[in-house]
Design a protein around this motif. Structure first.
Motif, PDB file in Angstrom:
ATOM      1  N   ALA A   1     -68.838-110.249  20.830  1.00  0.00           N
ATOM      2  CA  ALA A   1     -67.611-110.002  20.340  1.00  0.00           C
ATOM      3  C   ALA A   1     -66.690-109.035  20.911  1.00  0.00           C
ATOM      4  N   LEU A   2     -67.538-107.896  20.893  1.00  0.00           N
ATOM      5  CA  LEU A   2     -66.876-106.702  21.541  1.00  0.00           C
ATOM      6  C   LEU A   2     -66.349-106.930  23.005  1.00  0.00           C
TER       7      LEU A   2
ATOM      8  N   GLY B   1     -65.500-109.907  24.431  1.00  0.00           N
ATOM      9  CA  GLY B   1     -64.406-111.028  24.218  1.00  0.00           C
ATOM     10  C   GLY B   1     -63.235-110.232  23.749  1.00  0.00           C
ATOM     11  N   THR B   2     -63.132-109.361  22.788  1.00  0.00           N
ATOM     12  CA  THR B   2     -61.993-108.579  22.394  1.00  0.00           C
ATOM     13  C   THR B   2     -61.299-107.765  23.557  1.00  0.00           C
ATOM     14  N   LEU B   3     -62.388-107.173  24.104  1.00  0.00           N
ATOM     15  CA  LEU B   3     -61.738-106.088  25.297  1.00  0.00           C
ATOM     16  C   LEU B   3     -61.336-107.177  26.337  1.00  0.00           C
TER      17      LEU B   3
ATOM     18  N   TYR C   1     -59.844-109.897  26.191  1.00  0.00           N
ATOM     19  CA  TYR C   1     -58.663-110.621  25.555  1.00  0.00           C
ATOM     20  C   TYR C   1     -57.641-109.468  25.636  1.00  0.00           C
ATOM     21  N   GLN C   2     -57.751-108.248  25.247  1.00  0.00           N
ATOM     22  CA  GLN C   2     -56.711-107.162  25.290  1.00  0.00           C
ATOM     23  C   GLN C   2     -56.513-106.849  26.758  1.00  0.00           C
ATOM     24  N   LYS C   3     -57.309-107.174  27.633  1.00  0.00           N
ATOM     25  CA  LYS C   3     -56.831-106.698  28.858  1.00  0.00           C
ATOM     26  C   LYS C   3     -56.012-107.816  29.665  1.00  0.00           C
ATOM     27  N   TYR C   4     -56.411-109.096  29.142  1.00  0.00           N
ATOM     28  CA  TYR C   4     -55.610-110.149  29.661  1.00  0.00           C
ATOM     29  C   TYR C   4     -54.119-110.072  29.100  1.00  0.00           C
ATOM     30  N   ARG C   5     -54.030-109.517  27.806  1.00  0.00           N
ATOM     31  CA  ARG C   5     -52.755-109.420  26.976  1.00  0.00           C
ATOM     32  C   ARG C   5     -51.779-108.458  27.845  1.00  0.00           C
TER      33      ARG C   5
END
Length: 77
Positions: free
Chosen positions: A42-43, A45-47, A49-53
């Motif tokens: 989960a961590l 995945g969140t990191l 996604y943030q880098k992708y955004r």
């Protein structure tokens, strides 16, 4: 009673478990590993996604800056 030999081979010992009981040590380790793995995934995945955004936002800003500079150059020439 019979006397048992002194040099009894212990590698032939068989564990008899009562019916209905299972050897759960390996199952418990698997469950604990999965429980520990879920927050890590989960961590990550969140990191990710943030880098992708951030990447998408920077790309949009760069595109808007190019468009803005092209419009300014076209109006001044």
């Amino acid at each position: 009673m019979r006397s048992q030999p002194q040099n009894q081979n212990k590698t032939n010992a068989i564990e008899v478990q009562p019916e209905g009981q299972y050897h759960v040590v390996s199952d418990t380790r698997t469950i604990v590993s999965l429980i520990a793995l879920i927050p890590i995934l989960a961590l990550l995945g969140t990191l990710g996604y943030q880098k992708y955004r951030v990447f998408v936002r920077r790309k949009r800003i760069a595109l808007l800056e190019k468009i803005w500079l092209l419009d300014v150059n076209n109006k001044t020439h």
